[in-house]
Design a protein around this motif. Structure first.
Motif, PDB file in Angstrom:
ATOM      1  N   GLU A  19       0.849  -1.198   0.000  1.00 26.25           N
ATOM      2  CA  GLU A  19       0.000   0.000   0.000  1.00 26.25           C
ATOM      3  C   GLU A  19       0.881   1.244   0.000  1.00 26.25           C
ATOM      4  O   GLU A  19       1.778   1.367   0.833  1.00 26.25           O
ATOM      5  N   ALA A  20       0.634   2.131  -0.910  1.00 24.45           N
ATOM      6  CA  ALA A  20       1.403   3.375  -0.973  1.00 24.45           C
ATOM      7  C   ALA A  20       0.554   4.417  -1.691  1.00 24.45           C
ATOM      8  O   ALA A  20      -0.311   4.058  -2.476  1.00 24.45           O
ATOM      9  N   PRO A  21       0.754   5.675  -1.422  1.00 24.32           N
ATOM     10  CA  PRO A  21       1.774   6.229  -0.535  1.00 24.32           C
ATOM     11  C   PRO A  21       1.352   6.134   0.934  1.00 24.32           C
ATOM     12  O   PRO A  21       0.169   6.091   1.251  1.00 24.32           O
ATOM     13  N   LEU A  22       2.366   6.107   1.795  1.00 30.90           N
ATOM     14  CA  LEU A  22       2.153   6.046   3.241  1.00 30.90           C
ATOM     15  C   LEU A  22       3.099   7.009   3.938  1.00 30.90           C
ATOM     16  O   LEU A  22       4.203   7.266   3.449  1.00 30.90           O
ATOM     17  N   THR A  23       2.683   7.483   5.107  1.00 33.16           N
ATOM     18  CA  THR A  23       3.577   8.267   5.952  1.00 33.16           C
ATOM     19  C   THR A  23       4.504   7.314   6.703  1.00 33.16           C
ATOM     20  O   THR A  23       4.262   6.101   6.752  1.00 33.16           O
ATOM     21  N   ALA A  24       5.538   7.872   7.307  1.00 26.81           N
ATOM     22  CA  ALA A  24       6.448   7.056   8.115  1.00 26.81           C
ATOM     23  C   ALA A  24       5.677   6.378   9.249  1.00 26.81           C
ATOM     24  O   ALA A  24       5.914   5.206   9.556  1.00 26.81           O
ATOM     25  N   GLN A  25       4.756   7.081   9.856  1.00 29.94           N
ATOM     26  CA  GLN A  25       3.960   6.507  10.939  1.00 29.94           C
ATOM     27  C   GLN A  25       3.097   5.361  10.420  1.00 29.94           C
ATOM     28  O   GLN A  25       2.964   4.327  11.076  1.00 29.94           O
ATOM     29  N   ASP A  26       2.506   5.545   9.239  1.00 29.70           N
ATOM     30  CA  ASP A  26       1.714   4.471   8.637  1.00 29.70           C
ATOM     31  C   ASP A  26       2.564   3.221   8.417  1.00 29.70           C
ATOM     32  O   ASP A  26       2.126   2.101   8.696  1.00 29.70           O
ATOM     33  N   VAL A  27       3.772   3.421   7.914  1.00 24.42           N
ATOM     34  CA  VAL A  27       4.673   2.284   7.679  1.00 24.42           C
ATOM     35  C   VAL A  27       4.993   1.610   9.009  1.00 24.42           C
ATOM     36  O   VAL A  27       4.924   0.382   9.124  1.00 24.42           O
ATOM     37  N   ALA A  28       5.322   2.405  10.021  1.00 23.24           N
ATOM     38  CA  ALA A  28       5.659   1.853  11.336  1.00 23.24           C
ATOM     39  C   ALA A  28       4.518   1.013  11.901  1.00 23.24           C
ATOM     40  O   ALA A  28       4.749  -0.032  12.522  1.00 23.24           O
ATOM     41  N   GLU A  29       3.299   1.448  11.665  1.00 26.51           N
ATOM     42  CA  GLU A  29       2.140   0.717  12.173  1.00 26.51           C
ATOM     43  C   GLU A  29       1.883  -0.583  11.407  1.00 26.51           C
ATOM     44  O   GLU A  29       1.265  -1.492  11.929  1.00 26.51           O
ATOM     45  N   ARG A  30       2.372  -0.662  10.165  1.00 25.56           N
ATOM     46  CA  ARG A  30       2.109  -1.834   9.325  1.00 25.56           C
ATOM     47  C   ARG A  30       3.233  -2.866   9.329  1.00 25.56           C
ATOM     48  O   ARG A  30       3.036  -4.001   8.935  1.00 25.56           O
ATOM     49  N   VAL A  31       4.425  -2.480   9.759  1.00 20.92           N
ATOM     50  CA  VAL A  31       5.540  -3.422   9.833  1.00 20.92           C
ATOM     51  C   VAL A  31       5.211  -4.455  10.921  1.00 20.92           C
ATOM     52  O   VAL A  31       4.599  -4.127  11.934  1.00 20.92           O
ATOM     53  N   ASP A  32       5.640  -5.675  10.684  1.00 18.92           N
ATOM     54  CA  ASP A  32       5.392  -6.763  11.632  1.00 18.92           C
ATOM     55  C   ASP A  32       5.749  -6.328  13.058  1.00 18.92           C
ATOM     56  O   ASP A  32       6.895  -5.978  13.342  1.00 18.92           O
ATOM     57  N   PRO A  33       4.766  -6.355  13.967  1.00 15.98           N
ATOM     58  CA  PRO A  33       5.015  -5.914  15.353  1.00 15.98           C
ATOM     59  C   PRO A  33       6.103  -6.728  16.059  1.00 15.98           C
ATOM     60  O   PRO A  33       6.736  -6.236  16.987  1.00 15.98           O
ATOM     61  N   ALA A  34       6.339  -7.952  15.595  1.00 13.33           N
ATOM     62  CA  ALA A  34       7.375  -8.784  16.216  1.00 13.33           C
ATOM     63  C   ALA A  34       8.762  -8.150  16.084  1.00 13.33           C
ATOM     64  O   ALA A  34       9.662  -8.459  16.854  1.00 13.33           O
ATOM     65  N   ARG A  35       8.920  -7.266  15.121  1.00  9.84           N
ATOM     66  CA  ARG A  35      10.210  -6.589  14.943  1.00  9.84           C
ATOM     67  C   ARG A  35      10.473  -5.588  16.068  1.00  9.84           C
ATOM     68  O   ARG A  35      11.614  -5.257  16.342  1.00  9.84           O
ATOM     69  N   GLY A  36       9.422  -5.070  16.668  1.00  8.82           N
ATOM     70  CA  GLY A  36       9.581  -4.145  17.776  1.00  8.82           C
ATOM     71  C   GLY A  36      10.218  -2.816  17.391  1.00  8.82           C
ATOM     72  O   GLY A  36      10.897  -2.196  18.199  1.00  8.82           O
ATOM     73  N   TRP A  37      10.002  -2.380  16.174  1.00 11.35           N
ATOM     74  CA  TRP A  37      10.614  -1.142  15.698  1.00 11.35           C
ATOM     75  C   TRP A  37       9.837   0.079  16.156  1.00 11.35           C
ATOM     76  O   TRP A  37       8.612   0.104  16.129  1.00 11.35           O
ATOM     77  N   SER A  38      10.579   1.109  16.510  1.00 13.90           N
ATOM     78  CA  SER A  38       9.975   2.400  16.813  1.00 13.90           C
ATOM     79  C   SER A  38       9.776   3.162  15.511  1.00 13.90           C
ATOM     80  O   SER A  38      10.326   2.793  14.463  1.00 13.90           O
ATOM     81  N   ALA A  39       9.025   4.250  15.589  1.00 11.77           N
ATOM     82  CA  ALA A  39       8.837   5.105  14.415  1.00 11.77           C
ATOM     83  C   ALA A  39      10.181   5.664  13.953  1.00 11.77           C
ATOM     84  O   ALA A  39      10.413   5.818  12.746  1.00 11.77           O
ATOM     85  N   ASN A  40      11.093   5.941  14.887  1.00  8.03           N
ATOM     86  CA  ASN A  40      12.416   6.460  14.514  1.00  8.03           C
ATOM     87  C   ASN A  40      13.221   5.445  13.717  1.00  8.03           C
ATOM     88  O   ASN A  40      13.940   5.811  12.781  1.00  8.03           O
ATOM     89  N   THR A  41      13.113   4.172  14.075  1.00  5.33           N
ATOM     90  CA  THR A  41      13.794   3.118  13.322  1.00  5.33           C
ATOM     91  C   THR A  41      13.272   3.085  11.894  1.00  5.33           C
ATOM     92  O   THR A  41      14.040   3.012  10.931  1.00  5.33           O
ATOM     93  N   VAL A  42      11.958   3.150  11.748  1.00  2.97           N
ATOM     94  CA  VAL A  42      11.345   3.138  10.417  1.00  2.97           C
ATOM     95  C   VAL A  42      11.789   4.365   9.622  1.00  2.97           C
ATOM     96  O   VAL A  42      12.114   4.262   8.434  1.00  2.97           O
ATOM     97  N   LYS A  43      11.863   5.517  10.271  1.00  2.00           N
ATOM     98  CA  LYS A  43      12.312   6.735   9.580  1.00  2.00           C
ATOM     99  C   LYS A  43      13.759   6.584   9.095  1.00  2.00           C
ATOM    100  O   LYS A  43      14.105   7.035   7.999  1.00  2.00           O
ATOM    101  N   THR A  44      14.597   5.956   9.902  1.00  3.53           N
ATOM    102  CA  THR A  44      15.979   5.705   9.498  1.00  3.53           C
ATOM    103  C   THR A  44      16.018   4.813   8.262  1.00  3.53           C
ATOM    104  O   THR A  44      16.756   5.084   7.306  1.00  3.53           O
TER     105      THR A  44
END
Length: 122
Positions: A19-44
């Motif tokens: 799904e695109a386009p997405l904001t960084a926050q949208d991506v962070a919310e959709r990445v597998d939660p098991a990864r435990g990534w913060s929004a900052n990690t996704v932004k990086t």
């Protein structure tokens, strides 16, 4: 895209391919939660993908919307070719033989390969 993407970057790409386009926050919310990534990690990771020209972004008010520049099929083709070239001298047959010798092919896999070969011969 000349540079290869890492496994972590690939997880972000999968979200954007879905799904695109997405904001960084949208991506962070959709990445597998098991990864435990913060929004900052996704932004990086998004920043790295921008630098590699795998994605693009556009301003949307005070935020950015991200979208892939590389199609998933093109990425899969390139990665598949690199794997076969690196491990099997560019030949597909040794890969299939390797899987077959280790009982990695199910009956369903074999049937699908047979059907594919039949179609290729026709």
């Amino acid at each position: 895209m000349a540079e290869r993407i890492s496994d972590a970057e690939h997880a972000v790409m999968e979200v954007l391919w879905e799904e695109a386009p997405l904001t960084a926050q949208d991506v962070a919310e959709r990445v597998d939660p098991a990864r435990g990534w913060s929004a900052n990690t996704v932004k990086t990771l998004l920043g790295r993908l921008l630098a590699k020209a795998a994605i693009a972004h556009e301003e949307d008010g005070r935020r950015y919307l991200y979208r892939p520049l590389v199609q998933r099929d093109d990425y899969v083709s390139g990665e598949s070719r690199r794997l076969i070239d690196r491990l099997f001298g560019g030949r597909l047959t040794p890969l299939v033989a390797h899987l077959a010798e280790r009982d990695e092919l199910t009956q369903r896999d074999i049937a699908e390969i047979e059907a594919l070969l039949k179609d290729l011969k026709a």
